[in-house]
Design a protein around this motif. Structure first.
Motif, PDB file in Angstrom:
ATOM      1  N   ARG A   1       0.813  -1.217   0.000  1.00 47.94           N
ATOM      2  CA  ARG A   1       0.000   0.000   0.000  1.00 47.94           C
ATOM      3  C   ARG A   1       0.848   1.269   0.000  1.00 47.94           C
ATOM      4  O   ARG A   1       0.535   2.235  -0.703  1.00 47.94           O
ATOM      5  CB  ARG A   1      -0.936   0.007   1.212  1.00 47.94           C
ATOM      6  N   ALA A   2       1.925   1.262   0.775  1.00 46.98           N
ATOM      7  CA  ALA A   2       2.683   2.492   0.981  1.00 46.98           C
ATOM      8  C   ALA A   2       3.257   3.046  -0.311  1.00 46.98           C
ATOM      9  O   ALA A   2       3.189   4.254  -0.564  1.00 46.98           O
ATOM     10  CB  ALA A   2       3.816   2.239   1.993  1.00 46.98           C
ATOM     11  N   TRP A   3       3.817   2.159  -1.148  1.00 45.93           N
ATOM     12  CA  TRP A   3       4.448   2.683  -2.367  1.00 45.93           C
ATOM     13  C   TRP A   3       3.411   3.055  -3.435  1.00 45.93           C
ATOM     14  O   TRP A   3       3.703   3.812  -4.328  1.00 45.93           O
ATOM     15  CB  TRP A   3       5.473   1.685  -2.889  1.00 45.93           C
ATOM     16  N   MET A   4       2.196   2.532  -3.316  1.00 45.64           N
ATOM     17  CA  MET A   4       1.120   3.034  -4.172  1.00 45.64           C
ATOM     18  C   MET A   4       0.688   4.425  -3.711  1.00 45.64           C
ATOM     19  O   MET A   4       0.303   5.272  -4.519  1.00 45.64           O
ATOM     20  CB  MET A   4      -0.076   2.083  -4.139  1.00 45.64           C
ATOM     21  N   LYS A   5       0.771   4.673  -2.408  1.00 49.86           N
ATOM     22  CA  LYS A   5       0.313   5.952  -1.857  1.00 49.86           C
ATOM     23  C   LYS A   5       1.198   7.119  -2.284  1.00 49.86           C
ATOM     24  O   LYS A   5       0.777   8.279  -2.191  1.00 49.86           O
ATOM     25  CB  LYS A   5       0.246   5.870  -0.334  1.00 49.86           C
ATOM     26  N   ASN A   6       2.419   6.829  -2.761  1.00 49.54           N
ATOM     27  CA  ASN A   6       3.258   7.945  -3.186  1.00 49.54           C
ATOM     28  C   ASN A   6       2.731   8.613  -4.446  1.00 49.54           C
ATOM     29  O   ASN A   6       3.248   9.628  -4.890  1.00 49.54           O
ATOM     30  CB  ASN A   6       4.723   7.513  -3.338  1.00 49.54           C
ATOM     31  N   GLN A   7       1.671   8.024  -5.030  1.00 47.39           N
ATOM     32  CA  GLN A   7       0.997   8.643  -6.178  1.00 47.39           C
ATOM     33  C   GLN A   7      -0.196   9.500  -5.737  1.00 47.39           C
ATOM     34  O   GLN A   7      -0.953   9.984  -6.567  1.00 47.39           O
ATOM     35  CB  GLN A   7       0.522   7.550  -7.147  1.00 47.39           C
ATOM     36  N   GLY A   8      -0.331   9.636  -4.404  1.00 47.77           N
ATOM     37  CA  GLY A   8      -1.425  10.452  -3.897  1.00 47.77           C
ATOM     38  C   GLY A   8      -2.743   9.709  -3.787  1.00 47.77           C
ATOM     39  O   GLY A   8      -3.814  10.308  -3.902  1.00 47.77           O
ATOM     40  N   ILE A   9      -2.675   8.411  -3.557  1.00 47.72           N
ATOM     41  CA  ILE A   9      -3.874   7.582  -3.479  1.00 47.72           C
ATOM     42  C   ILE A   9      -4.304   7.456  -2.017  1.00 47.72           C
ATOM     43  O   ILE A   9      -3.511   7.020  -1.170  1.00 47.72           O
ATOM     44  CB  ILE A   9      -3.603   6.181  -4.071  1.00 47.72           C
ATOM     45  N   PRO A  10      -5.538   7.820  -1.660  1.00 48.07           N
ATOM     46  CA  PRO A  10      -5.995   7.735  -0.274  1.00 48.07           C
ATOM     47  C   PRO A  10      -6.338   6.309   0.145  1.00 48.07           C
ATOM     48  O   PRO A  10      -6.515   5.423  -0.688  1.00 48.07           O
ATOM     49  CB  PRO A  10      -7.252   8.613  -0.265  1.00 48.07           C
ATOM     50  N   ASP A  11      -6.441   6.094   1.449  1.00 51.98           N
ATOM     51  CA  ASP A  11      -6.687   4.772   2.019  1.00 51.98           C
ATOM     52  C   ASP A  11      -7.907   4.074   1.445  1.00 51.98           C
ATOM     53  O   ASP A  11      -7.890   2.870   1.177  1.00 51.98           O
ATOM     54  CB  ASP A  11      -6.859   4.868   3.545  1.00 51.98           C
ATOM     55  N   TYR A  12      -8.983   4.821   1.267  1.00 53.73           N
ATOM     56  CA  TYR A  12     -10.244   4.166   0.895  1.00 53.73           C
ATOM     57  C   TYR A  12     -10.191   3.513  -0.488  1.00 53.73           C
ATOM     58  O   TYR A  12     -11.002   2.638  -0.789  1.00 53.73           O
ATOM     59  CB  TYR A  12     -11.419   5.143   0.997  1.00 53.73           C
ATOM     60  N   GLU A  13      -9.259   3.898  -1.312  1.00 53.08           N
ATOM     61  CA  GLU A  13      -9.142   3.265  -2.624  1.00 53.08           C
ATOM     62  C   GLU A  13      -8.737   1.788  -2.507  1.00 53.08           C
ATOM     63  O   GLU A  13      -8.960   0.996  -3.413  1.00 53.08           O
ATOM     64  CB  GLU A  13      -8.111   3.998  -3.500  1.00 53.08           C
ATOM     65  N   PHE A  14      -8.128   1.434  -1.377  1.00 53.64           N
ATOM     66  CA  PHE A  14      -7.677   0.058  -1.177  1.00 53.64           C
ATOM     67  C   PHE A  14      -8.684  -0.802  -0.413  1.00 53.64           C
ATOM     68  O   PHE A  14      -8.438  -1.958  -0.143  1.00 53.64           O
ATOM     69  CB  PHE A  14      -6.344   0.049  -0.407  1.00 53.64           C
ATOM     70  N   GLN A  15      -9.822  -0.205  -0.065  1.00 57.53           N
ATOM     71  CA  GLN A  15     -10.773  -0.902   0.797  1.00 57.53           C
ATOM     72  C   GLN A  15     -11.840  -1.646  -0.004  1.00 57.53           C
ATOM     73  O   GLN A  15     -13.005  -1.243  -0.074  1.00 57.53           O
ATOM     74  CB  GLN A  15     -11.427   0.098   1.761  1.00 57.53           C
ATOM     75  N   GLY A  16     -11.443  -2.734  -0.630  1.00 57.66           N
ATOM     76  CA  GLY A  16     -12.418  -3.621  -1.248  1.00 57.66           C
ATOM     77  C   GLY A  16     -12.880  -3.241  -2.636  1.00 57.66           C
ATOM     78  O   GLY A  16     -13.800  -3.858  -3.173  1.00 57.66           O
ATOM     79  N   LYS A  17     -12.291  -2.233  -3.250  1.00 53.88           N
ATOM     80  CA  LYS A  17     -12.674  -1.884  -4.619  1.00 53.88           C
ATOM     81  C   LYS A  17     -12.004  -2.843  -5.609  1.00 53.88           C
ATOM     82  O   LYS A  17     -10.829  -3.184  -5.437  1.00 53.88           O
ATOM     83  CB  LYS A  17     -12.243  -0.453  -4.963  1.00 53.88           C
ATOM     84  N   PRO A  18     -12.729  -3.272  -6.647  1.00 49.14           N
ATOM     85  CA  PRO A  18     -12.064  -4.070  -7.691  1.00 49.14           C
ATOM     86  C   PRO A  18     -10.960  -3.256  -8.367  1.00 49.14           C
ATOM     87  O   PRO A  18     -11.186  -2.120  -8.798  1.00 49.14           O
ATOM     88  CB  PRO A  18     -13.200  -4.373  -8.677  1.00 49.14           C
ATOM     89  N   VAL A  19      -9.780  -3.814  -8.411  1.00 46.56           N
ATOM     90  CA  VAL A  19      -8.647  -3.157  -9.071  1.00 46.56           C
ATOM     91  C   VAL A  19      -8.621  -3.627 -10.525  1.00 46.56           C
ATOM     92  O   VAL A  19      -8.495  -4.821 -10.798  1.00 46.56           O
ATOM     93  CB  VAL A  19      -7.322  -3.494  -8.370  1.00 46.56           C
TER      94      VAL A  19
END
Length: 571
Positions: A23-41
């Motif tokens: 998660r952390a290295w994806m967040k360096n693109q400015g992605i907030p926590d909720y984007e990782f909470q169960g959304k289909p990638v």
């Protein structure tokens, strides 16, 4: 599918060190926590490249896909894969189709993706992406880039098929080389792939008839805003497919492959369709052989009046109602219940289609041409088979016997084809060897050999030509292709000599040379296998493992798939 079942949760749903890193290295693109909470990638597999002009608009198209994914509650991630530019790559883009498919397969499997949108347009980008995705088998939808707008030169509509005509005009002195500069700009006047029913358009029709794209995907021009609308709707739909767990293996059934073969015959699609469909079938595990194509194609007439077999262009097909109208015309022949990516049957998708130009899309009962778009040949010249496109050939040459004029390789052909010393007439049969998968290597589109200059000057525009290579989907003429086994593999084709009497009999689906069994045996005894062109790198891997044309020219170790599971973490 609930969020615990999402494949991406094995990355972003983890606790401890591993989840932190994912998660952390994806967040360096400015992605907030909720984007990782169960959304289909959703991965957007993009073959954009400035070296692939047909796909040069894909950055913009990807943005439309992203809007659809976001609208449906998914999380879009765009990633690049190897892009195969048909017009620029040497020695041929086909050499790298299997390499690109490996890139696609491993990129999808290795990353936290629940579904994938394949952005493809130029010839080999479509089969390579579909092949790679099949070997992983997660929810997948295809968005084609669309054909370019029809060219226009001096008031005449032109397309890629005219390249071969203009080339012969220059060779025969009808036009000057300088005029080609004007024609180039007049023909390629917008973004998109070839404007005729070449290989790129055939591949777009293939994925739609297989059920891998939304209805109407095949024909919308690249420059038309409705191409972006379809891309956005595809982004929306892939999220739903993930929730439904609708995978490639659910769509790519035997019935789907038969529908694609029937459709290709009806549209006069590229002969390259055969080699790519065989490879796709091998990846998804559907038994399909070269011999299966002929009975499915044989009684299907040409109902799409499109170059190179006909008159019109892909833009005209779109205005006439697109591929759904063609499919509706084939309603009594197709497997109507085959499921497609939108969850509906193929019959549901074309049931309301309306045709707007009967000159462009005709009917099975009153076809544009009674000749089919594909025939499979067998005989002692092609022990494992060969292909021909009757709809783009000359009727008077469908049953023809002539003496072979043999060229051992492409250099030999180029050196002698226009010389006065070449002993050839209109009844001769041109034979080009060593342009198959191993022989070139990569099986280039050189099968529609140019007519000898001395015959062009006499007004001869077609003659029988035979090779173990391929022909551009934009090409035409009485051209036999994909002879298998190829010359470089030591098949009978390697043993043909100038002066041998060859008989082509398309009605009876045969291709034979008048050589006795004893003579063949003696020639085989004297035959010397050519040395490989290289001993290193990808090309060596390709030469060691590529299968023959009648098997789809995939690499033997790539047939099938490894699925989507990755059990070990990276740290």
């Amino acid at each position: 599918m609930d969020e615990q079942e999402l494949r991406s949760r094995a990355w972003f749903g983890r606790k401890g060190k591993d989840g932190f890193i994912y998660r952390a290295w994806m967040k360096n693109q400015g992605i907030p926590d909720y984007e990782f909470q169960g959304k289909p990638v959703i991965g957007i597999c993009n073959t954009w490249s400035e070296l692939t002009p047909c796909n040069a608009h894909f950055r913009e198209l990807a943005e439309s896909v992203k809007r659809g994914i976001l609208e449906a509650g998914g999380f879009p991630v765009e990633f690049p894969v190897m892009s195969l530019g048909e017009t620029l790559m040497k020695p041929t883009a086909m050499l790298y189709r299997n390499l690109a498919s490996m890139d696609v397969e491993e990129s999808i499997r290795a990353n936290p993706l629940d579904g994938v949108v394949l952005l493809c347009g130029c010839d080999k980008t479509t089969p390579s992406l579909v092949m790679g995705a099949c070997s992983v088998n997660i929810p997948t939808i295809v968005v084609s880039g669309g054909p370019m707008l029809t060219g226009n030169h001096r008031g005449k509509q032109i397309g890629t098929s005219d390249v071969w005509r203009y080339h012969d005009d220059v060779r025969s002195g009808k036009i000057m080389e300088e005029e080609l500069l004007t024609i180039e700009a007049a023909m390629c006047r917008s973004q998109g792939h070839c404007a005729v029913m070449g290989t790129a358009s055939s591949m777009a029709c293939m994925v739609e008839s297989l059920g891998l794209s939304l209805p109407g995907n095949a024909a919308i021009p690249a420059a038309d805003s409705r191409r972006k609308v379809l891309a956005q709707l595809s982004g929306l739909r892939i999220v739903e497919m993930v929730k439904e767990d609708l995978k490639l293996s659910d769509i790519l059934t035997r019935q789907a492959f038969e529908n694609a073969i029937i459709t290709n015959a009806a549209i006069g699609g590229s002969t390259n369709f055969v080699i790519h469909l065989l490879a796709i079938a091998g990846r998804i595990g559907v038994p399909l052989e070269l011999k299966d194509f002929d009975p499915l194609s044989k009684n299907i007439p040409l109902i799409a009046n499109l170059q190179p077999s006909g008159q019109y262009f892909m833009e005209d097909l779109f205005y006439a109602g697109g591929l759904p109208v063609v499919l509706k015309a084939l309603d009594g022949i197709l497997h109507r219940d085959a499921i497609t990516v939108n969850g509906k049957t193929i019959a549901d998708n074309y049931s309301n289609a309306v045709g707007y130009n009967s000159n462009v899309i005709t009917t099975v009962d009153a076809p544009f041409n009674t000749a089919t778009g594909l025939a499979i040949l067998t005989g002692n010249l092609c022990e494992s088979g060969a292909v021909i496109k009757p709809s783009a050939a000359s009727g008077h040459l469908m049953q023809h016997t002539g003496k072979a004029v043999v060229f051992e390789n492409i250099e030999d052909f180029k050196a002698r084809i226009d010389t006065d010393e070449l002993e050839v007439d209109e009844n001769s049969i041109l034979v080009l060897k060593n342009v198959g998968p191993k022989g070139y290597p990569g099986m280039p589109e050189v099968g529609n050999m140019g007519i000898p200059k001395k015959l062009l000057e006499k007004g001869i525009t077609d003659m029988v030509r035979i090779s173990d290579g391929r022909m551009s989907g934009t090409g035409f003429g009485t051209v036999v292709l994909h002879v298998s086994p190829e010359a470089a593999a030591g098949g009978n084709f390697a043993l043909i000599k100038t002066g041998d009497l060859i008989t082509l009999d398309v009605p009876n689906r045969t291709l034979n040379v008048a050589i006795s069994t004893e003579e063949f045996a003696e020639r085989k005894r004297q035959y010397v296998q050519p040395d490989p062109v290289t001993n290193r790198g990808y090309v060596k891997l390709y030469l060691d493992h590529v299968q023959q044309a009648h098997l789809g020219a995939d690499m033997d170790f790539l047939v099938g798939g490894s699925g989507s599971k990755v059990l070990r973490d990276s740290h």
